[in-house]
Design an enzyme around this catalytic site. Structure first.
Site, PDB file in Angstrom:
ATOM      1  N   HIS A  12      -8.435   0.982   5.489  1.00 47.23           N
ATOM      2  CA  HIS A  12      -7.541   0.329   4.539  1.00 47.23           C
ATOM      3  C   HIS A  12      -7.184   1.342   3.454  1.00 47.23           C
ATOM      4  O   HIS A  12      -8.040   1.779   2.677  1.00 47.23           O
ATOM      5  CB  HIS A  12      -8.217  -0.885   3.911  1.00 47.23           C
ATOM      6  CG  HIS A  12      -7.408  -1.519   2.820  1.00 47.23           C
ATOM      7  ND1 HIS A  12      -6.172  -2.099   3.047  1.00 47.23           N
ATOM      8  CD2 HIS A  12      -7.654  -1.658   1.489  1.00 47.23           C
ATOM      9  CE1 HIS A  12      -5.706  -2.567   1.908  1.00 47.23           C
ATOM     10  NE2 HIS A  12      -6.575  -2.313   0.948  1.00 47.23           N
ATOM     11  N   GLY A  61      -3.111  -0.398  -6.659  1.00 45.55           N
ATOM     12  CA  GLY A  61      -1.874   0.356  -6.845  1.00 45.55           C
ATOM     13  C   GLY A  61      -1.673   1.520  -5.893  1.00 45.55           C
ATOM     14  O   GLY A  61      -0.926   2.449  -6.212  1.00 45.55           O
ATOM     15  N   LYS A  62      -2.312   1.477  -4.731  1.00 44.24           N
ATOM     16  CA  LYS A  62      -2.165   2.579  -3.776  1.00 44.24           C
ATOM     17  C   LYS A  62      -0.723   2.700  -3.287  1.00 44.24           C
ATOM     18  O   LYS A  62      -0.157   3.804  -3.231  1.00 44.24           O
ATOM     19  CB  LYS A  62      -3.115   2.359  -2.587  1.00 44.24           C
ATOM     20  CG  LYS A  62      -4.581   2.281  -2.965  1.00 44.24           C
ATOM     21  CD  LYS A  62      -5.466   2.103  -1.752  1.00 44.24           C
ATOM     22  CE  LYS A  62      -5.271   0.743  -1.108  1.00 44.24           C
ATOM     23  NZ  LYS A  62      -5.666  -0.368  -1.977  1.00 44.24           N
ATOM     24  N   ASP A 108      -1.125   0.739   3.656  1.00 43.21           N
ATOM     25  CA  ASP A 108      -1.993  -0.420   3.833  1.00 43.21           C
ATOM     26  C   ASP A 108      -3.003  -0.240   4.964  1.00 43.21           C
ATOM     27  O   ASP A 108      -4.180  -0.493   4.793  1.00 43.21           O
ATOM     28  CB  ASP A 108      -1.180  -1.695   4.060  1.00 43.21           C
ATOM     29  CG  ASP A 108      -2.055  -2.931   3.954  1.00 43.21           C
ATOM     30  OD1 ASP A 108      -2.776  -3.049   2.949  1.00 43.21           O
ATOM     31  OD2 ASP A 108      -2.029  -3.760   4.869  1.00 43.21           O
ATOM     32  N   ARG A 116     -16.407  16.423 -14.423  1.00 48.30           N
ATOM     33  CA  ARG A 116     -15.375  16.901 -15.336  1.00 48.30           C
ATOM     34  C   ARG A 116     -15.060  18.378 -15.156  1.00 48.30           C
ATOM     35  O   ARG A 116     -14.184  18.913 -15.828  1.00 48.30           O
ATOM     36  CB  ARG A 116     -15.805  16.645 -16.795  1.00 48.30           C
ATOM     37  CG  ARG A 116     -16.088  15.173 -17.049  1.00 48.30           C
ATOM     38  CD  ARG A 116     -16.331  14.904 -18.516  1.00 48.30           C
ATOM     39  NE  ARG A 116     -15.160  15.180 -19.326  1.00 48.30           N
ATOM     40  CZ  ARG A 116     -15.093  14.954 -20.637  1.00 48.30           C
ATOM     41  NH1 ARG A 116     -16.134  14.434 -21.273  1.00 48.30           N
ATOM     42  NH2 ARG A 116     -14.000  15.232 -21.304  1.00 48.30           N
TER      43      ARG A 116
END
Length: 332
Positions: free
Chosen positions: A143, A163-164, A182, A248
């Site tokens: 997915h 929000g892909k 999707d 980071r």
């Protein structure tokens, strides 16, 4: 994900690339195909069957057909009956060769499906081998959304509604290409190559919540999509959490396992105001730099360590420096 491949399904999938047409009545189409390998019978037609490898589709070219035709009738029937009794799924005839009635009759009596191709034998082998490897390649369904960004395959994953699809849509608007949305079908090629593509029924459609289905090629042109792409980086989108531990510096890269292949995995937190599309472009370019042997994080770390060592040397007294130099140069 494993599926049973039958001769009928194999014919449907390969009939265009191999230019196949069935010979005689459609029989034996439910026979299972369990091996991606194909071969020619060789010495089997001469009666030596001890080294015959079962479960392989057999290919007969001009040499095999000419040999069978040259035999006397009684011997020819024995060879055909012995050959079609062997456990192989189906038989391909190359170069558009015409078969005798007895050949077709004996194959039908044994329930053996026959297919003819106008291709020369070498060309037939060249086309069928990669096609068979793809049919039997390990595969799974994920997915997510897959995009080609600067030639790098980015697989976007994350929980539903994060929000892909919108990210891929923004990438397409900026000139990049969509592969699948999707649902991504992933196939393993060789030992470490993962190929992602969309379902054939999707046809590069994308679902945007509140808008509905969007036809990407119709809106942005055929250059905005591609049929498949190698997956090189997995990008996991997640909502911002203040207590989350995030890398980071880029020194501690994480990997994720897909079909036994380790793929770099990068987590990108989402918060208001963040331009995720630009970040995805930077991820792709940074991957290209690493592929070329340039690692900005490691280079920065090396410069930082060198600066710290230099500062430490300057803080030492002249006497300490002299003693250190003496000990380094003492070779006795």
């Amino acid at each position: 994900m494993t599926t049973t491949l039958s001769v009928g399904r194999l014919f449907d999938r390969l009939k265009d690339v191999l230019e196949l047409v069935p010979i005689g009545e459609p029989i034996g189409l439910d026979r299972p195909v369990t091996s991606p390998e194909v071969s020619s019978p060789g010495l089997v037609l001469a009666g030596y069957t001890e080294r015959f490898v079962p479960d392989r589709c057999q290919i007969l070219g001009e040499t095999e057909i000419t040999y069978i035709t040259s035999l006397e009738e009684s011997r020819r029937l024995d060879v055909l009956r012995q050959f079609f009794r062997l456990p192989f799924p189906c038989c391909f005839i190359t170069k558009g060769l015409t078969l005798s009635d007895e050949f077709v009759h004996e194959a039908a009596a044994a329930g053996m499906p026959l297919f003819r191709s106008p291709l020369k034998t070498n060309e037939f082998y060249r086309r069928i081998k990669p096609a068979m490897e793809e049919e039997f390649a390990p595969r799974t369904t994920l997915h997510g959304s897959l995009a080609d960004v600067y030639g790098v395959g980015l697989l976007l994953i994350g929980q539903s509604g994060i929000g892909k699809s919108e990210c891929v849509l923004d990438l397409v608007e900026r000139g990049h290409r969509m592969v699948a949305d999707d649902m991504v079908i992933v196939l393993k090629r060789g030992n470490d190559v993962l190929i992602g593509k969309g379902h054939e029924l999707q046809r590069h459609h994308m679902e945007i919540r509140g808008v509905g289905l969007v036809d990407i090629p119709a809106l942005f042109g055929i250059r905005a999509v591609r049929q498949q792409k190698r997956i090189e980086v997995v990008v996991e989108l997640e909502f911002w959490r203040g207590d989350a531990h995030l890398d980071r510096t880029g020194l501690d890269l994480e990997n994720t396992d897909i079909l036994g292949v380790q793929i770099p995995r990068i987590c990108v937190p989402l918060n208001p105001g963040k331009n995720i599309t630009v970040i995805l472009e930077v991820l792709a370019m940074n991957h290209l730099l690493r592929y070329a042997g340039v690692n900005p994080a490691e280079q920065f770390n090396e410069r930082l360590i060198a600066r710290m060592r230099s500062a430490t040397e300057r803080r030492r007294s002249p006497r300490e420096v002299e003693v250190r130099r003496y000990l380094q140069e003492d070779n006795e």
